[in-house]
Write a protein that holds these residues in place. Structure first.
Motif, PDB file in Angstrom:
ATOM      1  N   GLU A   3      81.922  67.764 -49.548  1.00 19.14           N
ATOM      2  CA  GLU A   3      81.356  69.098 -49.736  1.00 19.14           C
ATOM      3  C   GLU A   3      79.903  69.045 -50.193  1.00 19.14           C
ATOM      4  OE1 GLU A   3      82.685  71.175 -53.504  1.00 19.14           O
ATOM      5  OE2 GLU A   3      84.182  69.583 -53.387  1.00 19.14           O
ATOM      6  N   LEU A   4      79.424  67.882 -50.624  1.00 14.97           N
ATOM      7  CA  LEU A   4      78.027  67.739 -51.021  1.00 14.97           C
ATOM      8  C   LEU A   4      77.139  67.273 -49.868  1.00 14.97           C
ATOM      9  CD1 LEU A   4      78.404  66.146 -54.568  1.00 14.97           C
ATOM     10  CD2 LEU A   4      77.831  68.504 -54.010  1.00 14.97           C
ATOM     11  N   SER A   5      77.735  67.049 -48.720  1.00 16.23           N
ATOM     12  CA  SER A   5      76.965  66.596 -47.567  1.00 16.23           C
ATOM     13  C   SER A   5      75.893  67.619 -47.198  1.00 16.23           C
ATOM     14  CB  SER A   5      77.891  66.385 -46.372  1.00 16.23           C
ATOM     15  OG  SER A   5      77.176  65.922 -45.249  1.00 16.23           O
ATOM     16  N   GLY A   6      74.659  67.140 -47.100  1.00 14.21           N
ATOM     17  CA  GLY A   6      73.548  68.016 -46.753  1.00 14.21           C
ATOM     18  C   GLY A   6      72.939  68.771 -47.907  1.00 14.21           C
ATOM     19  N   LEU A  24      73.197  57.236 -56.413  1.00 12.34           N
ATOM     20  CA  LEU A  24      73.974  56.504 -55.418  1.00 12.34           C
ATOM     21  C   LEU A  24      75.229  57.267 -55.018  1.00 12.34           C
ATOM     22  CD1 LEU A  24      73.646  52.881 -56.847  1.00 12.34           C
ATOM     23  CD2 LEU A  24      72.417  53.872 -54.910  1.00 12.34           C
ATOM     24  N   GLU A  25      75.914  57.844 -55.983  1.00  6.68           N
ATOM     25  CA  GLU A  25      77.129  58.604 -55.664  1.00  6.68           C
ATOM     26  C   GLU A  25      76.809  59.816 -54.797  1.00  6.68           C
ATOM     27  OE1 GLU A  25      80.974  60.620 -57.940  1.00  6.68           O
ATOM     28  OE2 GLU A  25      79.835  59.007 -58.894  1.00  6.68           O
ATOM     29  N   LEU A  26      75.723  60.501 -55.116  1.00  3.27           N
ATOM     30  CA  LEU A  26      75.336  61.676 -54.337  1.00  3.27           C
ATOM     31  C   LEU A  26      74.925  61.289 -52.919  1.00  3.27           C
ATOM     32  CD1 LEU A  26      73.304  63.631 -57.042  1.00  3.27           C
ATOM     33  CD2 LEU A  26      75.572  64.200 -56.153  1.00  3.27           C
ATOM     34  N   ALA A  31      74.475  63.748 -49.759  1.00  2.00           N
ATOM     35  CA  ALA A  31      73.411  64.613 -50.278  1.00  2.00           C
ATOM     36  C   ALA A  31      72.040  63.986 -50.036  1.00  2.00           C
ATOM     37  CB  ALA A  31      73.608  64.866 -51.774  1.00  2.00           C
ATOM     38  N   ASN A  32      71.032  64.832 -49.957  1.00  3.62           N
ATOM     39  CA  ASN A  32      69.641  64.385 -49.891  1.00  3.62           C
ATOM     40  C   ASN A  32      69.061  64.480 -51.297  1.00  3.62           C
ATOM     41  OD1 ASN A  32      69.511  64.042 -46.980  1.00  3.62           O
ATOM     42  ND2 ASN A  32      69.714  66.258 -46.889  1.00  3.62           N
TER      43      ASN A  32
END
Length: 262
Positions: A3-6, A24-26, A31-32
């Protein structure tokens, strides 16, 4: 797909320790991440470690004591991506357990400027965009030193109490704008905070005292009888940035192996 993609997330102090684990986790969640910090060599190591992740990591030299640099970091993220979905205020330095009498004027100013003033600068810069968007997630890295009186030195304790107060105010005030603001309060975590603080503080750095022999000290204070690792904290930060935490604001999430529950 995460759900954090993008998502576009700014992280201060992302070069080492909790900050690095969070970046790193993000990035691995897609995520960007726009990372701001003072230790450019450590930032390069973090970016290299994130290589191959679905998300991206970029770096801008940022001293959170300087409002122009903080504003520029947030402006960079907004200019590149057109929005800011999240902010993690992790930049911080330690006071070596200096007592009130041992705390010089310069040490006091430096600790407050990085830990509290820098957090405020970053929150304010991000909020300007998030209020327009009517959406956003902010996570401030505080400490159990912001919840108790004897976990750290005088200036560090004061600064982290301030971060928690700021978090509670912002979380309540901006809830109407679709923004959540929360804090994470780590206990004793294995990081290079003392070495980094000595490097950043320079001649203002106190002797970075330890907390005693681990096998003697930890079981007395910490029910889990071990130090945490940065990933213990980054997991909570990532959760608070996610939609799963959309009804949580103004809160201080303690991750300390049971220290403050004892």
């Amino acid at each position: 797909m995460s759900e954090l993609s993008g998502r576009i997330i700014v992280v201060t102090g992302g070069e080492t320790g909790i900050g690095r684990a969070t970046v790193l986790e993000l990035a691995r969640a897609g995520a960007n991440v726009v990372m701001g910090g003072i230790l450019a060599d450590k930032a390069e190591e973090t970016i290299a470690e994130a290589s191959g992740a679905p998300g991206s990591v970029s770096f801008q030299q940022t001293d959170v004591r300087l409002v122009d640099q903080v504003d520029a970091l947030v402006a960079k993220a907004n200019a590149e991506y057109g929005r800011i979905d999240g902010l993690v205020c992790n930049a911080g330095i330690f006071d070596g357990f200096a007592s009130g009498i041992e705390t010089s004027d310069r040490l006091w100013d430096q600790i407050i400027d990085v830990n509290l003033r820098g957090t405020f600068y970053a929150c304010r810069a991000a909020l300007r965009h998030m209020v327009e968007q009517k959406a956003g997630r902010i996570v401030n890295v505080a400490s159990i030193g912001g919840l108790t009186g004897m976990a750290d030195g005088a200036s560090y304790t004061a600064s982290k109490h301030g971060v928690i107060g700021l978090t509670r105010h912002l979380g309540c005030y901006y809830a109407k704008d679709g923004i959540t603001v929360n804090a994470v309060c780590p206990g004793v975590i294995t990081t290079t905070l003392r070495d980094n603080s000595t490097r950043i503080l320079g001649e203002d750095a106190p002797v970075m005292a330890g907390v005693g022999v681990e096998t003697d000290w930890l079981p007395v204070r910490v029910p889990m009888a071990r130090k945490g690792v940065p990933e213990d904290i980054s997991a909570m930060i990532t959760f608070l940035l996610s939609e799963r935490a959309n009804y949580i604001t103004g809160q201080c999430m303690t991750v300390d192996g049971g220290w403050t529950a004892k």
